[in-house]
Scaffold this active site. Structure first.
Site: not given
Ligand code: DGL
Length: 266
Positions: A74, A185
């Protein structure tokens, strides 16, 4: 015993990284943890994200999960909390940060974009990344929370509201001079094909999946963690979530993360 790798994300986005790691290291033991009670992380404060990750470490310890390596799949959590969470555990952690460096090397127009969550775009980590690796390149920043929602929907239902996707991308007003767009993301690679179609193939989309898999592979070797023993009996991939997942696509164990202020030390 095979190495146990836990992949973490706020939601389902980290599975895009998990797929690359599994391909590169098929014989490891995997678990996937999504903190979907707090999704989207992109709209959370830095302190909340730090608390949630410290709680994850507490959860791993309290449940003796014997995790050998954590991948924070993430960008939002990594850019907000990587150094803080490393201070509360000895478990090696691999973070995922936007692929600014390879994008700066790849661009022909000397103009790249970063598409990420509001928290990632605003983080000082991202600013440093750009200052260090894209000094001679123009970098435009774009953020979206809606794309995270669309990616979650698409993953679980296979349905994509293309009109909505185009509406969101139109609203970002992405500069036409950009030839490389970093998908900063981990949710966004779920939408890579429709996003690429939106740009009619004129923009290269870059994420960190392969680089992370290489890094995990390297670290496991460094740490002498065995991943190839033929005698290993592999357990099925265990999914954990902190809120209900309204889909039967994955078998998920519902768990709770305790806030650090509530820990009772024994
Ligand atoms: N998957 C997360 C990232 O890579 C973000 C998603 C979220 O905002 O929770 O930033």
């Amino acid at each position: 015993m095979s190495a146990h790798i836990m992949v973490f994300d706020s939601g389902i986005g980290g599975t895009t990284v998990l797929e690359h790691i599994k391909q590169s290291i098929p014989n490891a033991q995997y678990s996937y943890f999504m903190d979907n009670a707090f999704l989207p992380y992109g709209a959370q404060s830095q302190q909340t994200i730090i608390n949630r990750l410290c709680s994850l470490i507490h959860f791993i310890k309290a449940n003796t999960l014997d995790v050998d390596l954590i991948v924070i799949a993430c960008n939002t959590a990594s850019t907000s909390a990587l150094s803080a969470v490393r201070q509360v555990t000895d478990i090696p952690i691999v973070g995922v940060v936007p692929a600014i460096k390879p994008a700066a090397e790849l661009t022909r127009s000397n103009h790249i974009g970063l598409l990420a969550t509001p928290a990632t775009v605003a983080s000082s980590y991202t600013k440093t990344l750009i200052a260090e690796h894209a000094r001679n390149v123009i970098v435009n920043l774009y953020s979206s929370v809606e794309l995270v929602t669309l990616a979650e929907q698409h993953f679980f239902t296979d349905y994509l509201d293309t009109n909505k996707l185009h509406q969101v991308l139109d609203g970002l007003n992405i500069d036409k001079a950009i030839d490389v767009l970093v998908l900063g993301c981990t949710h966004f690679p779920i939408l890579v094909e429709p996003i690429s179609q939106y740009f009619e193939g004129n923009v290269k989309l870059l994420d960190s999946g392969v680089a992370i898999a290489n890094r995990v592979n390297y670290l496991l070797n460094q740490l002498n963690l065995c991943v190839n023993k033929r005698t290993d009996i592999k357990k099925p991939l265990q999914y954990y979530a902190t809120a209900d997942v309204f889909s039967n696509k994955l078998a998920v164990k519902l768990v709770t993360l305790t806030d650090p202020s509530q820990y009772v030390e024994h």
